[in-house]
Enzyme design. Structure first.
Site, PDB file in Angstrom:
ATOM      1  N   ARG A  21      -5.077  -7.666   5.338  1.00 45.61           N
ATOM      2  CA  ARG A  21      -6.021  -6.578   5.616  1.00 45.61           C
ATOM      3  C   ARG A  21      -5.745  -5.395   4.670  1.00 45.61           C
ATOM      4  O   ARG A  21      -6.489  -5.165   3.732  1.00 45.61           O
ATOM      5  CB  ARG A  21      -5.907  -6.159   7.096  1.00 45.61           C
ATOM      6  CG  ARG A  21      -7.060  -5.325   7.603  1.00 45.61           C
ATOM      7  CD  ARG A  21      -6.974  -3.866   7.241  1.00 45.61           C
ATOM      8  NE  ARG A  21      -5.802  -3.207   7.829  1.00 45.61           N
ATOM      9  CZ  ARG A  21      -5.434  -1.976   7.514  1.00 45.61           C
ATOM     10  NH1 ARG A  21      -6.108  -1.274   6.624  1.00 45.61           N
ATOM     11  NH2 ARG A  21      -4.358  -1.435   8.061  1.00 45.61           N
ATOM     12  N   GLU A  22      -4.644  -4.681   4.886  1.00 49.51           N
ATOM     13  CA  GLU A  22      -4.304  -3.558   3.991  1.00 49.51           C
ATOM     14  C   GLU A  22      -4.147  -4.066   2.548  1.00 49.51           C
ATOM     15  O   GLU A  22      -4.627  -3.442   1.601  1.00 49.51           O
ATOM     16  CB  GLU A  22      -2.986  -2.919   4.460  1.00 49.51           C
ATOM     17  CG  GLU A  22      -2.451  -1.836   3.536  1.00 49.51           C
ATOM     18  CD  GLU A  22      -3.093  -0.487   3.769  1.00 49.51           C
ATOM     19  OE1 GLU A  22      -3.150  -0.051   4.926  1.00 49.51           O
ATOM     20  OE2 GLU A  22      -3.538   0.129   2.774  1.00 49.51           O
ATOM     21  N   HIS A  81      -8.867  -6.060  12.743  1.00 43.27           N
ATOM     22  CA  HIS A  81      -9.005  -4.606  12.567  1.00 43.27           C
ATOM     23  C   HIS A  81     -10.437  -4.196  12.884  1.00 43.27           C
ATOM     24  O   HIS A  81     -11.367  -4.968  12.694  1.00 43.27           O
ATOM     25  CB  HIS A  81      -8.668  -4.241  11.119  1.00 43.27           C
ATOM     26  CG  HIS A  81      -7.920  -2.972  10.957  1.00 43.27           C
ATOM     27  ND1 HIS A  81      -8.250  -2.014  10.030  1.00 43.27           N
ATOM     28  CD2 HIS A  81      -6.832  -2.494  11.602  1.00 43.27           C
ATOM     29  CE1 HIS A  81      -7.386  -1.008  10.105  1.00 43.27           C
ATOM     30  NE2 HIS A  81      -6.519  -1.270  11.046  1.00 43.27           N
ATOM     31  N   ARG A 141      -4.494  -2.450  20.169  1.00 43.64           N
ATOM     32  CA  ARG A 141      -3.651  -1.421  19.567  1.00 43.64           C
ATOM     33  C   ARG A 141      -4.590  -0.320  19.110  1.00 43.64           C
ATOM     34  O   ARG A 141      -5.697  -0.608  18.627  1.00 43.64           O
ATOM     35  CB  ARG A 141      -2.922  -1.978  18.334  1.00 43.64           C
ATOM     36  CG  ARG A 141      -2.031  -0.932  17.644  1.00 43.64           C
ATOM     37  CD  ARG A 141      -1.463  -1.429  16.328  1.00 43.64           C
ATOM     38  NE  ARG A 141      -2.333  -1.084  15.210  1.00 43.64           N
ATOM     39  CZ  ARG A 141      -2.583  -1.889  14.182  1.00 43.64           C
ATOM     40  NH1 ARG A 141      -2.059  -3.099  14.132  1.00 43.64           N
ATOM     41  NH2 ARG A 141      -3.365  -1.500  13.204  1.00 43.64           N
ATOM     42  N   THR A 175      -1.075   8.180   6.754  1.00 43.10           N
ATOM     43  CA  THR A 175      -2.160   7.662   5.925  1.00 43.10           C
ATOM     44  C   THR A 175      -2.069   8.069   4.455  1.00 43.10           C
ATOM     45  O   THR A 175      -2.442   7.310   3.575  1.00 43.10           O
ATOM     46  CB  THR A 175      -3.504   8.098   6.552  1.00 43.10           C
ATOM     47  OG1 THR A 175      -3.540   7.536   7.866  1.00 43.10           O
ATOM     48  CG2 THR A 175      -4.706   7.630   5.768  1.00 43.10           C
ATOM     49  N   HIS A 203       2.959   2.967  10.403  1.00 45.60           N
ATOM     50  CA  HIS A 203       2.174   2.465   9.263  1.00 45.60           C
ATOM     51  C   HIS A 203       2.362   3.511   8.155  1.00 45.60           C
ATOM     52  O   HIS A 203       1.722   4.557   8.166  1.00 45.60           O
ATOM     53  CB  HIS A 203       0.709   2.330   9.678  1.00 45.60           C
ATOM     54  CG  HIS A 203      -0.186   1.788   8.603  1.00 45.60           C
ATOM     55  ND1 HIS A 203      -0.504   0.458   8.502  1.00 45.60           N
ATOM     56  CD2 HIS A 203      -0.821   2.405   7.564  1.00 45.60           C
ATOM     57  CE1 HIS A 203      -1.315   0.269   7.468  1.00 45.60           C
ATOM     58  NE2 HIS A 203      -1.520   1.441   6.878  1.00 45.60           N
ATOM     59  N   HIS A 205       2.374   4.849   4.335  1.00 45.51           N
ATOM     60  CA  HIS A 205       1.902   4.696   2.953  1.00 45.51           C
ATOM     61  C   HIS A 205       2.944   5.232   1.978  1.00 45.51           C
ATOM     62  O   HIS A 205       3.811   6.014   2.335  1.00 45.51           O
ATOM     63  CB  HIS A 205       0.527   5.368   2.786  1.00 45.51           C
ATOM     64  CG  HIS A 205      -0.577   4.413   3.141  1.00 45.51           C
ATOM     65  ND1 HIS A 205      -1.228   3.672   2.189  1.00 45.51           N
ATOM     66  CD2 HIS A 205      -1.085   4.045   4.337  1.00 45.51           C
ATOM     67  CE1 HIS A 205      -2.117   2.887   2.793  1.00 45.51           C
ATOM     68  NE2 HIS A 205      -2.050   3.090   4.106  1.00 45.51           N
ATOM     69  N   HIS A 297      30.647  -3.057 -14.730  1.00 46.62           N
ATOM     70  CA  HIS A 297      30.028  -3.670 -13.546  1.00 46.62           C
ATOM     71  C   HIS A 297      30.382  -5.159 -13.461  1.00 46.62           C
ATOM     72  O   HIS A 297      30.775  -5.646 -12.406  1.00 46.62           O
ATOM     73  CB  HIS A 297      28.503  -3.521 -13.613  1.00 46.62           C
ATOM     74  CG  HIS A 297      28.039  -2.126 -13.343  1.00 46.62           C
ATOM     75  ND1 HIS A 297      26.985  -1.837 -12.517  1.00 46.62           N
ATOM     76  CD2 HIS A 297      28.481  -0.936 -13.802  1.00 46.62           C
ATOM     77  CE1 HIS A 297      26.798  -0.532 -12.478  1.00 46.62           C
ATOM     78  NE2 HIS A 297      27.697   0.030 -13.251  1.00 46.62           N
TER      79      HIS A 297
END
Ligand code: COA
Ligand code: ZN
Length: 468
Positions: A21-22, A81, A141, A175, A203, A205, A297
């Site tokens: 979806r996203e 959604h 939800r 958002t 959620h 971003h 390293h």
């Protein structure tokens, strides 16, 4: 759906994957239905708790994909959604998803410019649509969009309203990605304290690069579900990535979520289907995540890998390595030679390392180059193959959905490729390759063919070169 769902077991935190979806809101990304099914199946095999499969009202193929994913009978909870719009909710319900996620922008900016409603009207709309969804017999939800820019007292009212209307979970969305970890933790603690019976999702971003940190902070503040996408794709700068969140939960809190060894495969699958290739230094799945370079390293890692690794690569199904160039040291070179079955004296080793540091034009010493240097320094024969050079031109056609330059860069990094050009005409790229024999040429061509976005290759051997 009578099948067992992973969310029926109480866990400290659930992972919700919203790649479908996203992730499909990423510019340039459009999965086919088959690809969505494959991603959903692979996520389920890895043990994901929830899959946000799409917003059915967006387009017929999104709806079809959601329907088919539901029919797979996966153990993950499948979520559809929806806006706070009855027809969106009906469409999601018709897909027989386990849960409908209804979102609504609740900050003053969203209320004024997007929804053009007052706070009171917004509360009414939220309650009405959650009740409408609940009347279809699904779990709900509610997502408070732009929660991180919402007045906290009003946000608490929103969460209470949504919870009372029937949403057992409420997602607080950052958002535009403006939270800091400290503020994220405070936000979740405050809301959870005000509405203790609600389960909170985060959620986050990634506009300021803090999505993973903010997600973990939200978890510390009381969130019990974290939204992620494979490779962190999504609108603009994306959201928290599955691989980073899953490994961080294990490393910092010893919480098991998905099978971490499946993360590289999931990442590669999504690179392939999106055409978006992660940089080599990407955490967890990047080519360099467990490759060491500086002499200090490598010496440390040879003594004990913990010196320069936050967790062992085996945790995510990978292995460690080290590269040789002018940053190398004696211990790194000695260990590499031992791996190749070659012993050298301390004086020889000194000389080999000095020469490596002098030849700065070599960006990456392949094992063959190193053995050639050993022969030069020691006068002993250590190579099995005679050191002849063979040149070839590899003409490459690319898939149109991937940036040619990204593919060209990947090819340029393959050892043995000495020059890469983007060209016009029938082919997109031509690479000049210098190898010792046919077998090595075959290997390089195979490696080029495995680069994401390479459609086909055509190889020509150089017979003679004339100096101009
Ligand atoms: N709840 C209810 N309505 C919402 C809403 C929400 N959470 N968010 C936006 N809206 C409304 C807007 O107010 C606007 O309404 P208006 O047309 O009455 O002004 C409309 O939705 C969005 O504008 P537009 O995209 O032009 O409407 P559309 O009817 O042509 O298309 C979609 C709507 C949802 C089908 C289309 O935008 C789409 O395919 N979107 C992709 C999914 C998406 O945007 N997801 C966001 C996830 S955060
Ligand atoms: Zn989002």
């Amino acid at each position: 759906m009578s099948r067992y769902k992973r969310t029926s077991v109480k866990k400290p935190v659930y992972l919700l994957d919203t790649t479908l979806r996203e992730g499909e809101q990423t510019p340039g990304v459009a999965f086919t239905i088959e690809q969505k099914l494959e991603i959903a199946r692979k996520l389920d095999e890895a043990g994901i708790d929830m899959i946000e499969a799409g917003h059915p009202a967006v387009a017929p193929d999104v709806e079809k994909a959601v329907r088919l994913i539901v029919k797979e009978g996966l153990q993950a909870e499948i979520i559809g959604h929806s806006r706070a719009v009855k027809t969106d909710i009906e469409k999601a319900a018709e897909c027989e998803v386990d849960r409908i996620a209804i979102f609504y922008g609740v900050s003053d900016i969203h209320l004024k410019y997007k929804h053009k409603v007052s706070r009171e009207e917004a509360l009414q709309i939220i309650a009405e649509h959650i009740e409408f969804a609940k009347s279809h017999g699904v779990k709900v939800r509610f997502t408070a969009e732009d929660a991180s820019r919402t007045d906290i007292d009003f946000l608490i009212q929103v969460v209470k309203t949504a919870h009372e209307a029937g949403a057992d979970r409420v997602s607080l969305a950052d958002t535009v990605g403006i939270l800091t970890p400290f503020r994220a933790k405070m936000l979740f603690e405050t809301v959870k304290k005000a509405v203790p019976t609600v389960e909170l999702d985060v959620h986050a971003h990634n506009d300021l690069g803090m999505a993973v940190a903010n997600s973990l902070a939200a978890f510390e503040g009381g969130a019990t579900a974290i939204h992620v996408t494979i490779n962190g794709i999504g609108e603009r700068c994306g959201i928290a990535s599955l691989q980073e969140v899953a490994v961080a939960l294990k490393v910092h809190y010893n919480i098991d979520t998905v099978d971490l060894r499946k993360l590289p495969e999931l990442s590669k699958l999504v690179e392939k289907y999106t055409g978006i290739v992660l940089p080599p230094h990407a955490p967890v799945v990047g080519d360099n995540a467990f490759v060491h370079k500086a002499g200090v390293h490598v010496a440390g890692v040879l003594a004990n890998p913990q010196t320069y690794e936050p967790y062992p690569p085996e945790l995510v199904g990978r292995t460690r390595d080290w590269v040789i160039d002018k940053y190398t040291g004696k211990k790194a070179v000695k260990a590499r030679l031992e791996k190749l079955g070659v012993q050298v004296t301390d004086q020889e080793l000194e000389l080999i390392v000095r020469k490596i540091k002098e030849r700065t034009s070599v960006r990456h010493w392949r094992d063959e180059d190193l053995l050639e240097l050993v022969e030069e320094v020691t006068g002993r024969r250590v190579m099995l193959r005679p050191p002849e050079k063979l040149e070839a031109l590899v003409w490459i056609k690319c898939e149109s959905n991937i940036y040619t330059t990204a593919i060209a860069r990947r090819i340029a990094a393959i050892p043995g490729v000495v020059e890469v050009m983007e060209i016009t005409g029938e082919y997109d790229i031509v690479a000049r390759v210098s190898v010792r024999d046919q077998a090595e040429l075959n290997n390089i061509v195979e490696t080029i063919r495995e680069v994401k976005g390479v459609q086909s290759t055509h190889t020509q051997l150089v017979l003679k070169k004339l100096e101009t």
